[in-house]
Design a protein around this motif. Structure first.
Motif, short mmCIF file in Angstrom:
data_model
loop_
_atom_site.label_atom_id
_atom_site.label_comp_id
_atom_site.label_asym_id
_atom_site.label_seq_id
_atom_site.Cartn_x
_atom_site.Cartn_y
_atom_site.Cartn_z
N THR A 26 -5.68 10.01 -0.69
CA THR A 26 -5.54 8.77 0.08
C THR A 26 -5.98 8.90 1.54
O THR A 26 -6.24 7.89 2.20
CB THR A 26 -4.07 8.30 0.06
OG1 THR A 26 -3.23 9.32 0.62
CG2 THR A 26 -3.63 8.00 -1.36
N GLY A 75 0.81 -1.21 0.00
CA GLY A 75 0.00 0.00 0.00
C GLY A 75 0.84 1.26 0.00
O GLY A 75 0.54 2.23 -0.71
N SER A 135 -5.00 4.03 -11.97
CA SER A 135 -4.15 4.98 -11.25
C SER A 135 -3.14 5.64 -12.17
O SER A 135 -2.91 6.85 -12.09
CB SER A 135 -3.41 4.27 -10.10
OG SER A 135 -4.29 3.90 -9.08
N MET A 165 -2.40 5.24 2.42
CA MET A 165 -2.77 4.17 1.52
C MET A 165 -2.41 2.81 2.13
O MET A 165 -3.19 1.86 2.10
CB MET A 165 -2.06 4.36 0.18
CG MET A 165 -2.69 3.61 -0.97
SD MET A 165 -1.77 3.93 -2.49
CE MET A 165 -1.75 5.71 -2.51
N ALA A 202 1.83 4.29 -3.79
CA ALA A 202 1.94 5.73 -4.02
C ALA A 202 2.93 6.05 -5.13
O ALA A 202 2.85 7.12 -5.76
CB ALA A 202 2.37 6.42 -2.73
N ARG A 246 -6.57 7.24 -5.95
CA ARG A 246 -5.11 7.15 -5.76
C ARG A 246 -4.38 7.92 -6.86
O ARG A 246 -3.34 8.52 -6.63
CB ARG A 246 -4.71 5.67 -5.75
CG ARG A 246 -3.27 5.42 -5.42
CD ARG A 246 -3.04 3.95 -5.13
NE ARG A 246 -3.33 3.08 -6.25
CZ ARG A 246 -4.26 2.14 -6.26
NH1 ARG A 246 -5.03 1.95 -5.20
NH2 ARG A 246 -4.44 1.37 -7.32
N LYS A 255 -3.85 11.26 -5.93
CA LYS A 255 -3.19 11.32 -4.62
C LYS A 255 -4.16 11.60 -3.47
O LYS A 255 -3.78 12.18 -2.45
CB LYS A 255 -2.05 12.35 -4.62
CG LYS A 255 -0.98 12.10 -5.68
CD LYS A 255 0.13 13.14 -5.61
CE LYS A 255 1.17 12.94 -6.68
NZ LYS A 255 2.23 13.96 -6.65
N SER A 313 -10.92 3.19 -5.63
CA SER A 313 -9.68 3.48 -4.91
C SER A 313 -8.56 3.82 -5.89
O SER A 313 -7.76 4.72 -5.64
CB SER A 313 -9.27 2.29 -4.05
OG SER A 313 -10.19 2.07 -3.01
#
Length: 453
Positions: A383, A63, A295, A244, A67, A378, A381, A374
């Motif tokens: 989170t 997680g 993402s 995250m 990022a 994400r 950004k 999600s």
């Protein structure tokens, strides 16, 4: 502005390799489970318990490193190529540092099992299995760091190839260490831990070789220049990644704790749960892989400051994930028994696993929806709020409902699976509200401003 067909095509180019990579990596666990089942039910139960202790650690780190995908994608969209080299180098350093507390936590396996109430006869074999896995923790974290940096640059095909390459290694190493040969003693379930550590090492070396030698990356100064520590970049990694990691960690922790609570039941129930969760997890790899592509696309358009294309990419990806989940749900309902039979021929285990898999068919839609949403959030950004949504969904709704259903109402493993359904459905609903507020309304506002101008 991209059309629906163009965006779907671009998303598919990224999504298919990402999905195949996720399926390949998940298949490693499936292979471990199947081969453990070929030893005896105790070995299968030990791998189930060991996996439920290991997974929260792995997923928390995964997680955090998730990022890197939007961070690199933003830099790529802005054309800040030298900074990408900084991120590659620093993420690898962070991977080595995070391995230290992870290994320490896994060394406490016996205390964790004793606290939860896992059968005493499983304690030593689980602890030895996890100790063997620890030899591969450093390379695993290094692989995850490099993987998500590469995904931010749309290099999903390379990750797919590395993940597929790991499968034959896993089969050979598992067979070798389980049954022994060529100077290696037969180790049973513990041998699966050593095989896993070796496979993680192969994956890290392969990903590192690609990152350092790919002609596509010559302009990024990944290896040609040793970059000093960029504290601002590290701060961004943890600012985006820690919420995250905590959010994803809370979701997987719910599954892990449920698995450990079920680990107190009869061996047949533990084995059935492990089989059903393996199959459900394999299905989950498809929307999860797609969320990684979402993402990257959303992050790229965010870096280019193009909110219209950003929202279009998110909507296309989420719609595709839901469509795929419909097929997964139907397939799981229609073919539950044949799927379970691939893992075990024990009539009791098969019957219990089929009943759990029918519940998994129910939560396919909510699971795919929440992971796709999600992924979109994400990419921009966002989170922190999703982290709180995870806490509410899985620990204020999902686990309490599961515990009450299983322990108070007496529904056993099925009760805990009802909690999973409730938690995932709550997460999907709350994340959709956040998505509407954070992405869709922002795009609508931008369109109105353009019209006014």
């Amino acid at each position: 502005m991209t059309t629906n067909r163009t965006e779907l095509s671009e998303l598919t180019k990224l999504g298919i390799p990402a999905i195949l990579a996720q399926l390949s990596q998940m298949s490693l666990g499936v292979i471990d489970t199947m081969m453990a089942g070929s030893i005896n039910p105790e070995a299968l139960a030990a791998i189930a318990v060991g996996t439920n202790i290991l997974n929260p650690v792995m997923v928390f780190i995964l997680g955090v490193f998730l990022a890197l995908n939007p961070i690199v994608a933003h830099l790529n969209g802005r054309g800040s190529f030298q900074q990408i080299g900084v991120v590659f180098q620093q993420s690898t350093l962070v991977a080595f540092l995070l391995a230290i507390p992870a290994i320490y936590f896994l060394a406490q396996a016996k205390s964790i099992m004793a606290f939860i109430g896992i059968q005493a006869e499983l304690h030593q074999i689980v602890a030895d299995y996890l100790a063997a896995c620890c030899y591969g923790i450093v390379p695993l974290f290094g692989f995850l760091a490099l993987r998500f940096c590469n995904e931010g640059l749309f290099s999903n095909r390379a990750i797919m190839l590395v993940s597929i390459l790991a499968i034959p290694f896993n089969l050979v190493f598992n067979y070798w260490f389980i049954w022994g040969g060529l100077g290696v003693p037969a180790m049973g379930a513990i041998g699966i831990g050593y095989a896993t550590a070796l496979v993680w090492t192969v994956m890290f070396i392969s990903m590192l070789t690609y990152s350092l030698t790919s002609p596509r990356y010559r302009h990024l100064a990944i290896k040609s220049k040793l970059h000093p520590i960029d504290w601002q970049q590290l701060k961004e990694l943890f600012k985006v990644g820690l919420p995250m990691g905590i959010g994803v960690g809370m979701e997987i922790a719910m599954f892990a704790i449920i698995g450990l609570m079920i680990g107190r039941y009869a061996i047949e129930i533990v084995a059935a749960h492990q089989i059903a969760i393996n199959i459900a997890s394999m299905a989950y790899m498809i929307p999860l892989g797609l969320s990684i592509a979402i993402s990257a696309r959303v992050g790229f358009f965010a870096g280019r400051n193009d909110p219209i294309a950003l929202e279009h990419a998110a909507k296309t990806g989420i719609s595709l994930a839901i469509t795929i989940a419909c097929f997964s749900s139907i397939s799981m309902y229609l073919f539950a028994e044949p799927l379970v039979a691939l893992y075990s021929d024990d009539a009791t285990v098969v019957s219990l696993a089929v009943s759990l898999l029918l519940l998994a068919a129910i939560f396919q839609l909510s699971d795919a929806t929440q992971v796709a949403l999600s992924g979109a959030l994400r990419g921009v950004k966002d989170t922190r709020i999703p982290m709180f949504i995870s806490a509410i969904s899985y620990w204020l709704v999902g686990f309490p409902i599961g515990y009450i259903s299983a322990e108070i109402l007496g529904w056993s493993a099925r009760g805990y699976w009802m909690g999973i359904v409730a938690g995932l459905t709550t997460a999907a609903a709350l994340l959709y509200i956040r998505y509407r507020k954070f992405i869709v309304k922002a795009d609508s506002k931008n369109r109105n401003n353009e019209t006014s101008a």
